[in-house]
Design a protein around this motif. Structure first.
Motif, PDB file in Angstrom:
ATOM      1  N   PHE A 131      10.924  -2.957  -2.678  1.00 16.15           N
ATOM      2  CA  PHE A 131       9.582  -2.987  -3.250  1.00 16.15           C
ATOM      3  C   PHE A 131       8.566  -3.563  -2.266  1.00 16.15           C
ATOM      4  N   TYR A 132       8.979  -4.600  -1.522  1.00 14.33           N
ATOM      5  CA  TYR A 132       8.042  -5.277  -0.632  1.00 14.33           C
ATOM      6  C   TYR A 132       7.747  -4.487   0.636  1.00 14.33           C
ATOM      7  N   ILE A 133       8.730  -3.730   1.135  1.00 14.85           N
ATOM      8  CA  ILE A 133       8.429  -2.944   2.334  1.00 14.85           C
ATOM      9  C   ILE A 133       7.362  -1.904   2.019  1.00 14.85           C
ATOM     10  N   TYR A 134       7.341  -1.458   0.769  1.00 19.04           N
ATOM     11  CA  TYR A 134       6.265  -0.543   0.381  1.00 19.04           C
ATOM     12  C   TYR A 134       4.926  -1.265   0.390  1.00 19.04           C
ATOM     13  N   GLY A 135       4.898  -2.473  -0.175  1.00 23.96           N
ATOM     14  CA  GLY A 135       3.637  -3.223  -0.209  1.00 23.96           C
ATOM     15  C   GLY A 135       3.128  -3.524   1.186  1.00 23.96           C
ATOM     16  N   THR A 136       4.033  -3.893   2.101  1.00 18.85           N
ATOM     17  CA  THR A 136       3.629  -4.177   3.476  1.00 18.85           C
ATOM     18  C   THR A 136       3.122  -2.921   4.165  1.00 18.85           C
ATOM     19  N   ALA A 137       3.840  -1.807   3.975  1.00 22.96           N
ATOM     20  CA  ALA A 137       3.420  -0.541   4.581  1.00 22.96           C
ATOM     21  C   ALA A 137       2.086  -0.077   3.994  1.00 22.96           C
ATOM     22  N   ALA A 138       1.877  -0.320   2.691  1.00 25.51           N
ATOM     23  CA  ALA A 138       0.605   0.057   2.066  1.00 25.51           C
ATOM     24  C   ALA A 138      -0.546  -0.728   2.672  1.00 25.51           C
ATOM     25  N   ALA A 139      -0.296  -2.001   2.972  1.00 25.66           N
ATOM     26  CA  ALA A 139      -1.338  -2.847   3.563  1.00 25.66           C
ATOM     27  C   ALA A 139      -1.616  -2.484   5.016  1.00 25.66           C
ATOM     28  N   LEU A 140      -0.574  -2.020   5.744  1.00 25.88           N
ATOM     29  CA  LEU A 140      -0.716  -1.832   7.190  1.00 25.88           C
ATOM     30  C   LEU A 140      -0.945  -0.394   7.644  1.00 25.88           C
ATOM     31  N   VAL A 141      -0.256   0.579   7.033  1.00 25.20           N
ATOM     32  CA  VAL A 141      -0.309   1.941   7.603  1.00 25.20           C
ATOM     33  C   VAL A 141      -0.551   3.083   6.627  1.00 25.20           C
ATOM     34  N   GLY A 200      -2.717   3.800   4.348  1.00 26.55           N
ATOM     35  CA  GLY A 200      -4.086   4.307   4.218  1.00 26.55           C
ATOM     36  C   GLY A 200      -4.400   5.356   5.275  1.00 26.55           C
ATOM     37  N   LYS A 201      -3.987   5.103   6.518  1.00 22.71           N
ATOM     38  CA  LYS A 201      -4.267   6.028   7.621  1.00 22.71           C
ATOM     39  C   LYS A 201      -3.373   7.258   7.592  1.00 22.71           C
ATOM     40  N   LEU A 202      -2.112   7.088   7.178  1.00 25.44           N
ATOM     41  CA  LEU A 202      -1.149   8.178   7.255  1.00 25.44           C
ATOM     42  C   LEU A 202      -1.210   9.142   6.080  1.00 25.44           C
ATOM     43  N   PHE A 203      -1.518   8.633   4.899  1.00 25.79           N
ATOM     44  CA  PHE A 203      -1.497   9.473   3.715  1.00 25.79           C
ATOM     45  C   PHE A 203      -2.887   9.739   3.131  1.00 25.79           C
ATOM     46  N   PHE A 204      -3.894   8.971   3.563  1.00 26.11           N
ATOM     47  CA  PHE A 204      -5.261   9.176   3.074  1.00 26.11           C
ATOM     48  C   PHE A 204      -6.251   9.140   4.248  1.00 26.11           C
ATOM     49  N   PRO A 205      -6.030   9.955   5.282  1.00 32.23           N
ATOM     50  CA  PRO A 205      -6.845   9.872   6.501  1.00 32.23           C
ATOM     51  C   PRO A 205      -8.275  10.345   6.330  1.00 32.23           C
ATOM     52  N   THR A 206      -8.552  11.135   5.289  1.00 34.56           N
ATOM     53  CA  THR A 206      -9.903  11.644   5.088  1.00 34.56           C
ATOM     54  C   THR A 206     -10.793  10.627   4.386  1.00 34.56           C
ATOM     55  N   PHE A 207     -10.208   9.513   3.924  1.00 33.89           N
ATOM     56  CA  PHE A 207     -10.972   8.476   3.247  1.00 33.89           C
ATOM     57  C   PHE A 207     -11.548   7.504   4.270  1.00 33.89           C
ATOM     58  N   SER A 208     -12.555   6.741   3.849  1.00 30.93           N
ATOM     59  CA  SER A 208     -13.051   5.652   4.677  1.00 30.93           C
ATOM     60  C   SER A 208     -11.973   4.568   4.743  1.00 30.93           C
ATOM     61  N   SER A 209     -12.164   3.590   5.618  1.00 30.53           N
ATOM     62  CA  SER A 209     -11.169   2.535   5.761  1.00 30.53           C
ATOM     63  C   SER A 209     -10.952   1.797   4.436  1.00 30.53           C
ATOM     64  N   LEU A 210     -12.046   1.433   3.741  1.00 39.23           N
ATOM     65  CA  LEU A 210     -11.944   0.734   2.465  1.00 39.23           C
ATOM     66  C   LEU A 210     -11.299   1.623   1.413  1.00 39.23           C
ATOM     67  N   ALA A 211     -11.760   2.885   1.331  1.00 39.44           N
ATOM     68  CA  ALA A 211     -11.229   3.800   0.319  1.00 39.44           C
ATOM     69  C   ALA A 211      -9.757   4.097   0.574  1.00 39.44           C
ATOM     70  N   GLY A 212      -9.389   4.194   1.856  1.00 39.52           N
ATOM     71  CA  GLY A 212      -7.991   4.440   2.186  1.00 39.52           C
ATOM     72  C   GLY A 212      -7.106   3.283   1.773  1.00 39.52           C
ATOM     73  N   THR A 213      -7.594   2.064   1.980  1.00 44.71           N
ATOM     74  CA  THR A 213      -6.836   0.874   1.574  1.00 44.71           C
ATOM     75  C   THR A 213      -6.695   0.827   0.057  1.00 44.71           C
ATOM     76  N   LEU A 214      -7.787   1.120  -0.651  1.00 45.72           N
ATOM     77  CA  LEU A 214      -7.736   1.131  -2.112  1.00 45.72           C
ATOM     78  C   LEU A 214      -6.777   2.204  -2.618  1.00 45.72           C
ATOM     79  N   ALA A 215      -6.793   3.379  -1.978  1.00 45.14           N
ATOM     80  CA  ALA A 215      -5.892   4.460  -2.380  1.00 45.14           C
ATOM     81  C   ALA A 215      -4.436   4.069  -2.136  1.00 45.14           C
ATOM     82  N   ALA A 216      -4.177   3.408  -1.002  1.00 45.74           N
ATOM     83  CA  ALA A 216      -2.810   2.967  -0.699  1.00 45.74           C
ATOM     84  C   ALA A 216      -2.339   1.942  -1.717  1.00 45.74           C
TER      85      ALA A 216
END
Length: 443
Positions: free
Chosen positions: A37-47, A49-65
């Motif tokens: 569960f935690y490796i997902y949370g860490t990956a969501a915080a770190l990567v 947003g860029k890998l799965f939501f690249p068309t979003f802004s930085s903030l929107a990508g983080t929120l989507a992750a």
């Protein structure tokens, strides 16, 4: 029959062997599954947003992750109801094995997922499905693990025995953070973004095999076996919980929102906030969170044992008080950028978490009758995670973006802490409840 006699294992001549076996079996599963569960949370915080939501802004990508992170918390109560239903009808052991395999499948699948650049919108959709499978499996894991410990525990030591699975999350978090720390430190950013993040997910397959082997060696709990001999099985455990103990279910669910809020605000959100808004070094923050998790791992059993002496309610209310008092200093120290002060900030925050999480392993099972204990404890724990774990990182990110100040997040934590204290106050003390007879339960 006394409680001690009711829960004493049949092989009374070899209690140390049985105790060690139960401790390892209840601990190993939660460690592995929370690692997943935690490796997902860490990956969501770190990567993510860029890998799965690249068309979003930085903030929107983080929120989507973080939104996909939250899907796992929505799935957890569903898993709690399903696994609780069968756990209350056919036994704790079988469901513990199935929950382990379910979550492991979702975790390994994430490790082989194509990203947005490869298949477009299909990538985040598959990510959400895998995340749901993770949460569904974890929904049945915690309840079964703590019941395995508490229903074997001798009189007056349920806090101690229930701390075995409660230590698992600390170990799981340290291993997960350590894995990302090593990869982040040894790989270039390009390699880490390309394939390095996948390694912790794929490595979970090895851990699952180990956990499966250990759990297949344990026997069903004597308290459950006794209940099945003397009582009719609950036809629909979730219906019985809602009908017979609705007040207890509601109060315990709201009370333990704080546990999830503290943990995911201090770990997942702080990592994202520290690297994104404060521009702090990622590896430094990972090390600080690992130190704090180690402190938490030591504090959890100590506070669980202390609750055997003074009661569950007293320790849980103290947790809420500490959480409220520390809400502002936590972010003030984080803003200094000083590694020592950051480690202190996170450690004290996770001590507050441990003061609630430690006793909770015994407290929640003690609140519910044996015939639907798996369901009641699992649903309360996992339903509270929706707000505390799923919503809190998203809300904290949005509050920072809207107000430009971490004070809004501190106020949010204080509100949740006050709710926890009030709800725990209205729950009955349970440290002396006889699990074998359900005597003294608050209905």
């Amino acid at each position: 029959m006394t409680e001690h006699a009711a829960v004493r294992p049949p092989e009374a001549a070899k209690p140390p062997v049985r105790a060690a076996r139960i401790a390892v079996a209840s601990f190993i599963g939660t460690a592995i599954e929370f690692y997943d569960f935690y490796i997902y949370g860490t990956a969501a915080a770190l990567v993510f947003g860029k890998l799965f939501f690249p068309t979003f802004s930085s903030l929107a990508g983080t929120l989507a992750a973080f939104a996909t992170f939250g899907v796992g918390f929505v799935a957890r109560p569903v898993g709690a109801v399903v696994f609780g239903h069968f756990g209350d009808r056919i036994g704790r052991k079988r469901m513990l094995v199935v929950s382990l395999l379910t979550m492991g499948t979702g975790t390994v699948a994430i490790g082989v997922l194509p990203t947005f650049s490869a298949i477009g919108i299909g990538a985040p959709i598959l990510l959400v499905l895998c995340r749901f499978l993770q949460g569904f499996g974890l929904g049945g894991e915690w309840g079964g693990a703590v019941l395995l410990a508490t229903e074997y525990a001798p009189k007056g030591k349920r806090g101690l025995w229930s701390s075995f699975p409660q230590i698992g999350p600390a170990i799981g978090f340290i291993i997960a953070s350590g894995a990302f720390l090593v990869l982040s430190d040894t790989l270039s950013d390009a390699d880490f973004q390309s394939w390095g993040w996948r390694v912790p997910f794929l490595a979970s397959a090895v851990l699952i095999v180990i956990g499966y082997y250990i759990r297949m060696k344990i026997a069903e709990t004597p308290v459950f076996e006794k209940a099945m001999r003397e009582q009719e099985k609950a036809k629909a455990p979730i219906v019985e919980v809602v009908k017979k103990q609705p007040r207890t279910l509601l109060l315990s669910t709201v009370a333990f929102i704080l546990a999830h809020t503290l943990f995911y605000t201090i770990t997942t959100f702080s990592l994202s906030y520290g690297t994104g808004e404060l521009k702090l070094d990622r590896n430094m923050l990972l090390i600080c969170t690992m130190i704090a998790a180690a402190v938490m791992g030591l504090a959890t059993p100590a506070l669980a044992v202390y609750s055997d002496r003074v009661g569950r309610r007293a320790v849980c209310i103290a947790s809420a008080v500490l959480a409220a008092v520390w809400a502002f200093p936590l972010f003030a120290l984080l803003h200094t950028g000083n590694p020592v002060l950051i480690a202190i900030a996170l450690s004290v925050g996770l001590i507050a978490f441990a003061a609630l999480f430690g006793p909770m392993g015994a407290f929640l099972p003690e609140l519910f009758a044996t015939r639907y204990r798996y369901t009641g404890a699992s649903v309360a724990y996992n339903a509270s995670s929706i707000v505390g774990g799923g919503v809190s990182p998203i809300l904290a990110t949005q509050l920072i973006a809207s107000t430009g100040s971490s004070a809004s997040v501190s106020l949010y934590v204080i509100v949740i802490a006050v709710l926890c204290a009030v709800c725990v106050y209205f729950l009955r003390e349970t440290k002396s409840v006889d699990l074998a007879t359900d005597a003294g339960l608050h209905r």
